[in-house]
Scaffold this motif. Structure first.
Motif, PDB file in Angstrom:
ATOM      1  N   SER A  88      -3.102  22.794 -85.033  1.00 51.19           N
ATOM      2  CA  SER A  88      -4.415  23.127 -84.490  1.00 51.19           C
ATOM      3  C   SER A  88      -5.007  24.295 -85.266  1.00 51.19           C
ATOM      4  O   SER A  88      -4.266  25.162 -85.760  1.00 51.19           O
ATOM      5  CB  SER A  88      -4.295  23.500 -83.002  1.00 51.19           C
ATOM      6  OG  SER A  88      -5.559  23.779 -82.426  1.00 51.19           O
ATOM      7  N   VAL A  89      -6.340  24.322 -85.376  1.00 48.43           N
ATOM      8  CA  VAL A  89      -7.017  25.427 -86.054  1.00 48.43           C
ATOM      9  C   VAL A  89      -8.348  25.674 -85.360  1.00 48.43           C
ATOM     10  O   VAL A  89      -8.958  24.750 -84.815  1.00 48.43           O
ATOM     11  CB  VAL A  89      -7.232  25.114 -87.560  1.00 48.43           C
ATOM     12  CG1 VAL A  89      -8.184  23.943 -87.750  1.00 48.43           C
ATOM     13  CG2 VAL A  89      -7.705  26.343 -88.317  1.00 48.43           C
ATOM     14  N   ALA A  90      -8.793  26.924 -85.329  1.00 47.82           N
ATOM     15  CA  ALA A  90     -10.057  27.276 -84.694  1.00 47.82           C
ATOM     16  C   ALA A  90     -10.636  28.506 -85.372  1.00 47.82           C
ATOM     17  O   ALA A  90      -9.906  29.311 -85.970  1.00 47.82           O
ATOM     18  CB  ALA A  90      -9.849  27.557 -83.198  1.00 47.82           C
ATOM     19  N   ALA A  91     -11.958  28.660 -85.284  1.00 49.50           N
ATOM     20  CA  ALA A  91     -12.629  29.838 -85.830  1.00 49.50           C
ATOM     21  C   ALA A  91     -12.396  31.022 -84.910  1.00 49.50           C
ATOM     22  O   ALA A  91     -12.398  30.893 -83.686  1.00 49.50           O
ATOM     23  CB  ALA A  91     -14.117  29.571 -85.985  1.00 49.50           C
ATOM     24  N   LEU A  92     -12.191  32.192 -85.499  1.00 48.24           N
ATOM     25  CA  LEU A  92     -11.994  33.421 -84.739  1.00 48.24           C
ATOM     26  C   LEU A  92     -13.141  34.389 -84.971  1.00 48.24           C
ATOM     27  O   LEU A  92     -13.732  34.920 -84.037  1.00 48.24           O
ATOM     28  CB  LEU A  92     -10.662  34.069 -85.116  1.00 48.24           C
ATOM     29  CG  LEU A  92     -10.329  35.413 -84.489  1.00 48.24           C
ATOM     30  CD1 LEU A  92     -10.339  35.319 -82.975  1.00 48.24           C
ATOM     31  CD2 LEU A  92      -8.963  35.902 -84.983  1.00 48.24           C
ATOM     32  N   LYS A  93     -13.459  34.634 -86.210  1.00 48.77           N
ATOM     33  CA  LYS A  93     -14.587  35.453 -86.632  1.00 48.77           C
ATOM     34  C   LYS A  93     -15.193  34.780 -87.860  1.00 48.77           C
ATOM     35  O   LYS A  93     -14.603  33.838 -88.407  1.00 48.77           O
ATOM     36  CB  LYS A  93     -14.125  36.872 -86.975  1.00 48.77           C
ATOM     37  CG  LYS A  93     -13.607  37.677 -85.783  1.00 48.77           C
ATOM     38  CD  LYS A  93     -13.078  39.037 -86.233  1.00 48.77           C
ATOM     39  CE  LYS A  93     -12.540  39.833 -85.051  1.00 48.77           C
ATOM     40  NZ  LYS A  93     -13.609  40.324 -84.170  1.00 48.77           N
ATOM     41  N   PRO A  94     -16.362  35.232 -88.323  1.00 49.11           N
ATOM     42  CA  PRO A  94     -16.941  34.597 -89.513  1.00 49.11           C
ATOM     43  C   PRO A  94     -16.011  34.552 -90.716  1.00 49.11           C
ATOM     44  O   PRO A  94     -16.127  33.668 -91.556  1.00 49.11           O
ATOM     45  CB  PRO A  94     -18.172  35.472 -89.787  1.00 49.11           C
ATOM     46  CG  PRO A  94     -18.563  35.990 -88.448  1.00 49.11           C
ATOM     47  CD  PRO A  94     -17.275  36.226 -87.724  1.00 49.11           C
ATOM     48  N   ASP A  95     -15.053  35.476 -90.789  1.00 54.30           N
ATOM     49  CA  ASP A  95     -14.148  35.494 -91.938  1.00 54.30           C
ATOM     50  C   ASP A  95     -12.689  35.232 -91.565  1.00 54.30           C
ATOM     51  O   ASP A  95     -11.803  35.339 -92.413  1.00 54.30           O
ATOM     52  CB  ASP A  95     -14.236  36.835 -92.664  1.00 54.30           C
ATOM     53  CG  ASP A  95     -13.889  38.012 -91.763  1.00 54.30           C
ATOM     54  OD1 ASP A  95     -14.006  37.859 -90.528  1.00 54.30           O
ATOM     55  OD2 ASP A  95     -13.513  39.075 -92.276  1.00 54.30           O
ATOM     56  N   LEU A  96     -12.420  34.877 -90.298  1.00 57.19           N
ATOM     57  CA  LEU A  96     -11.047  34.662 -89.855  1.00 57.19           C
ATOM     58  C   LEU A  96     -10.902  33.345 -89.106  1.00 57.19           C
ATOM     59  O   LEU A  96     -11.833  32.893 -88.429  1.00 57.19           O
ATOM     60  CB  LEU A  96     -10.579  35.799 -88.941  1.00 57.19           C
ATOM     61  CG  LEU A  96     -10.512  37.216 -89.509  1.00 57.19           C
ATOM     62  CD1 LEU A  96     -10.074  38.188 -88.429  1.00 57.19           C
ATOM     63  CD2 LEU A  96      -9.572  37.278 -90.702  1.00 57.19           C
ATOM     64  N   CYS A  97      -9.731  32.741 -89.217  1.00 61.10           N
ATOM     65  CA  CYS A  97      -9.409  31.564 -88.421  1.00 61.10           C
ATOM     66  C   CYS A  97      -8.032  31.755 -87.803  1.00 61.10           C
ATOM     67  O   CYS A  97      -7.230  32.588 -88.254  1.00 61.10           O
ATOM     68  CB  CYS A  97      -9.449  30.290 -89.258  1.00 61.10           C
ATOM     69  SG  CYS A  97      -8.137  30.163 -90.499  1.00 61.10           S
ATOM     70  N   VAL A  98      -7.746  30.989 -86.761  1.00 57.82           N
ATOM     71  CA  VAL A  98      -6.451  31.036 -86.105  1.00 57.82           C
ATOM     72  C   VAL A  98      -5.857  29.636 -86.142  1.00 57.82           C
ATOM     73  O   VAL A  98      -6.563  28.640 -85.998  1.00 57.82           O
ATOM     74  CB  VAL A  98      -6.568  31.562 -84.656  1.00 57.82           C
ATOM     75  CG1 VAL A  98      -7.549  30.732 -83.840  1.00 57.82           C
ATOM     76  CG2 VAL A  98      -5.209  31.583 -83.974  1.00 57.82           C
TER      77      VAL A  98
END
Length: 293
Positions: A43-53
């Motif tokens: 699984s992957v998701a956006a965290l901030k404009p420059d970060l993903c989790v």
């Protein structure tokens, strides 16, 4: 007559499965990073404009930079494979669900362990949706239940069970108290998170609904379907204001459509969506015409 010579400089960027990124050609200088996970990413998701989790079969949760590809944080605490990750955009909080039946909350400034646990499901947790202010969390499971939690205290604020409602995905409607949910019972439901009651159920499809997403303006939602040999495997657009039926379908995958997302819209770009499939393809569609880009 002399030979024509091109004066155009070039470079090629390669993205490799081992996590490294490099350039070849005149401009090339390789840059390498260790992989964020040691097993399949689930699984992957956006965290901030420059970060993903991201979450993986290695039981870990990783926060990485979109730009550099480097893993900045790695959280370990689940006992089994991580099934879902999510966050409220621009938040410092990350949420993860696992086959160990638990949900955990992690904070970027804290490295000693999860800051909150949300135990309460009887089977693998397969859906996560966090409110825009990150104060509430909705979780769904193969145990046919949807739960609502206070992220500060970890208290369960509500629990609803529907027969055969094996949850596959959850997402929060931006700016609204509503949560969209897909299920193995072939339906897409809209939950009112305030009372944790079903506000609307869209007409059932012919196949399991695998994933859902909501447009940034909160007007439309997408669901994707399982399928094989070209049967099923479509994505469906629903209007959350006019809920009588589907608006559009996007057909072209030959195997299960595993995920569907609304793409960010640029000033000169038509609204678009993207779908991924077990047929090893990702397709980009014109949202209004269902034409493939």
């Amino acid at each position: 007559m002399g030979k024509l010579q091109s004066k155009i400089s070039f470079h090629t960027t390669k993205y490799r499965a081992d996590g490294s990124v490099g350039q070849t050609g005149p401009a090339g200088a390789s840059q390498q990073h260790s992989p964020a996970h040691t097993d399949a990413v689930t699984s992957v998701a956006a965290l901030k404009p420059d970060l993903c989790v991201s979450g993986g079969r290695d039981k870990s949760v990783a926060v990485s930079s979109w730009r550099s590809g480097a893993a900045l944080h790695r959280f370990i605490g689940h006992e089994r494979e991580v099934t879902k990750v999510t966050s409220a955009l621009d938040s410092n909080r990350v949420f993860s669900a696992s086959r160990d039946k638990t949900v955990m909350m992690w904070e970027l400034h804290r490295t000693s362990g999860p800051s909150q646990h949300f135990p309460g499901h009887d089977l693998v947790v397969t859906g996560l949706a966090v409110s825009p202010d990150a104060s509430q969390l909705c979780t769904g499971s193969r145990d046919n239940t949807v739960c609502k939690w206070d992220t500060e205290t970890g208290e369960c604020l509500g629990r609803a069970a529907i027969s055969r409602n094996l949850v596959t995905h959850l997402c929060w409607v931006p700016g609204e108290p509503y949560v969209i949910q897909t299920s193995e019972d072939k339906t897409t439901r809209v939950w009112d998170s305030r009372q944790l009651q079903v506000a609307h159920t869209f007409p059932a499809k012919q196949h399991i609904q695998t994933c859902c997403d909501v447009s940034q303006d909160g007007r439309y939602c997408l669901s994707s379907s399982s399928g094989s040999a070209g049967h099923g495997a479509e994505a469906t657009l629903w209007d959350l204001r006019q809920t009588r039926g589907r608006v559009c379908e996007y057909k072209g995958h030959f195997q299960t459509t595993t995920s569907c997302v609304f793409l960010p819209r640029g000033p000169a770009l038509a609204p678009s969506i993207a779908t991924s499939s077990s047929d090893s393809t990702v397709k980009v569609w014109d949202q209004e015409t269902a034409g493939r880009g």
